[in-house]
Design an enzyme around this catalytic site. Structure first.
Site, PDB file in Angstrom:
ATOM      1  N   HIS A  46       0.825  -1.213   0.000  1.00 52.93           N
ATOM      2  CA  HIS A  46       0.000   0.000   0.000  1.00 52.93           C
ATOM      3  C   HIS A  46       0.856   1.259   0.000  1.00 52.93           C
ATOM      4  O   HIS A  46       1.635   1.498   0.920  1.00 52.93           O
ATOM      5  CB  HIS A  46      -0.928   0.037   1.223  1.00 52.93           C
ATOM      6  CG  HIS A  46      -1.756   1.289   1.256  1.00 52.93           C
ATOM      7  ND1 HIS A  46      -3.008   1.357   0.706  1.00 52.93           N
ATOM      8  CD2 HIS A  46      -1.473   2.533   1.717  1.00 52.93           C
ATOM      9  CE1 HIS A  46      -3.471   2.582   0.837  1.00 52.93           C
ATOM     10  NE2 HIS A  46      -2.563   3.323   1.456  1.00 52.93           N
ATOM     11  N   HIS A  99      -2.510   3.268  -8.308  1.00 52.04           N
ATOM     12  CA  HIS A  99      -2.967   2.394  -9.395  1.00 52.04           C
ATOM     13  C   HIS A  99      -2.715   3.053 -10.733  1.00 52.04           C
ATOM     14  O   HIS A  99      -2.763   4.287 -10.855  1.00 52.04           O
ATOM     15  CB  HIS A  99      -4.447   2.021  -9.248  1.00 52.04           C
ATOM     16  CG  HIS A  99      -5.374   3.174  -9.030  1.00 52.04           C
ATOM     17  ND1 HIS A  99      -5.486   3.817  -7.822  1.00 52.04           N
ATOM     18  CD2 HIS A  99      -6.212   3.815  -9.876  1.00 52.04           C
ATOM     19  CE1 HIS A  99      -6.369   4.797  -7.923  1.00 52.04           C
ATOM     20  NE2 HIS A  99      -6.820   4.835  -9.169  1.00 52.04           N
TER      21      HIS A  99
HETATM   22  P1  5GP Z   1      -9.239   6.832  -9.588  1.00 46.81           P
HETATM   23  O1  5GP Z   1     -10.458   7.693  -9.737  1.00 46.81           O
HETATM   24  O2  5GP Z   1      -8.809   6.742  -8.144  1.00 46.81           O
HETATM   25  O3  5GP Z   1      -8.118   7.157 -10.514  1.00 46.81           O
HETATM   26  O4  5GP Z   1      -9.673   5.377 -10.050  1.00 46.81           O
HETATM   27  C1  5GP Z   1     -10.331   4.482  -9.223  1.00 46.81           C
HETATM   28  C2  5GP Z   1     -10.980   3.457 -10.106  1.00 46.81           C
HETATM   29  O5  5GP Z   1     -11.386   2.378  -9.298  1.00 46.81           O
HETATM   30  C3  5GP Z   1     -12.246   3.963 -10.825  1.00 46.81           C
HETATM   31  O6  5GP Z   1     -12.054   3.879 -12.236  1.00 46.81           O
HETATM   32  C4  5GP Z   1     -13.340   3.031 -10.326  1.00 46.81           C
HETATM   33  O7  5GP Z   1     -14.272   2.678 -11.327  1.00 46.81           O
HETATM   34  C5  5GP Z   1     -12.564   1.834  -9.819  1.00 46.81           C
HETATM   35  N1  5GP Z   1     -13.205   1.120  -8.727  1.00 46.81           N
HETATM   36  C6  5GP Z   1     -13.789   1.674  -7.619  1.00 46.81           C
HETATM   37  N2  5GP Z   1     -14.265   0.705  -6.816  1.00 46.81           N
HETATM   38  C7  5GP Z   1     -13.982  -0.488  -7.439  1.00 46.81           C
HETATM   39  C8  5GP Z   1     -14.228  -1.848  -7.076  1.00 46.81           C
HETATM   40  O8  5GP Z   1     -14.783  -2.181  -6.036  1.00 46.81           O
HETATM   41  N3  5GP Z   1     -13.784  -2.794  -7.953  1.00 46.81           N
HETATM   42  C9  5GP Z   1     -13.150  -2.478  -9.133  1.00 46.81           C
HETATM   43  N4  5GP Z   1     -12.791  -3.486  -9.927  1.00 46.81           N
HETATM   44  N5  5GP Z   1     -12.901  -1.192  -9.481  1.00 46.81           N
HETATM   45  C10 5GP Z   1     -13.306  -0.211  -8.644  1.00 46.81           C
HETATM   46 ZN    ZN Z   2      -4.215  -0.087  -0.084  1.00 46.12          ZN
END
Ligand code: 5GP
Ligand code: ZN
Length: 113
Positions: A46, A99
């Site tokens: 993490h 990520h």
């Molecule tokens: P960020 O907005 O932080 O760059 O991207 C987070 C991503 O995580 C988003 O595209 C969202 O759709 C994805 N995400 C959020 N919750 C989950 C989940 O429980 N499972 C999966 N597979 N993706 C998730």
């Molecule tokens: Zn984490």
């Protein structure tokens, strides 16, 4: 890390559609895909975002990017693909575990933001 969504996915406490795993990296399909191919690549350790990359070993950073390349190659994204890592509120990061989004399978918008 407790109460981190992606740590729970890495640990298998929350199910995911896994596409790749090794000793340092886990990758799974985004639950709300923004392109025909949308995979998230995360380090198993993490850290919140790229801003905390110094908390990872060089081998862990390299493993993430090597996984990105392997996953894209395995998916035959012949037209190319986009890699995004949102970092902090201005970038609309919603999950505070580093990520890399891999987006592909269609022509991306010319403007990145
Ligand atoms: P960020 O907005 O932080 O760059 O991207 C987070 C991503 O995580 C988003 O595209 C969202 O759709 C994805 N995400 C959020 N919750 C989950 C989940 O429980 N499972 C999966 N597979 N993706 C998730
Ligand atoms: Zn984490």
């Amino acid at each position: 890390m407790e109460n981190c969504l992606f740590c729970k996915i890495v640990n298998g406490d929350i199910p995911s559609d896994k596409v790749y795993e090794d000793d340092r990296v886990f990758a799974f399909r985004d639950i709300n895909p923004q392109a025909p191919f949308h995979v998230l690549v995360v380090p198993k350790k993490h850290v919140a975002s790229v801003a905390e990359i110094d908390k990872l070993e060089d081998s862990e950073v390299a493993a993430c990017l090597r996984a990105v390349a392997k996953i894209a190659a395995d998916a035959s994204l012949s037209g190319g693909f986009r890699v995004i890592s949102n970092c902090g509120p201005d970038a609309c990061q919603s999950v505070p575990h580093l990520h890399f989004h891999i987006l592909g399978g269609r022509q991306m918008a010319d403007k990145m933001a």
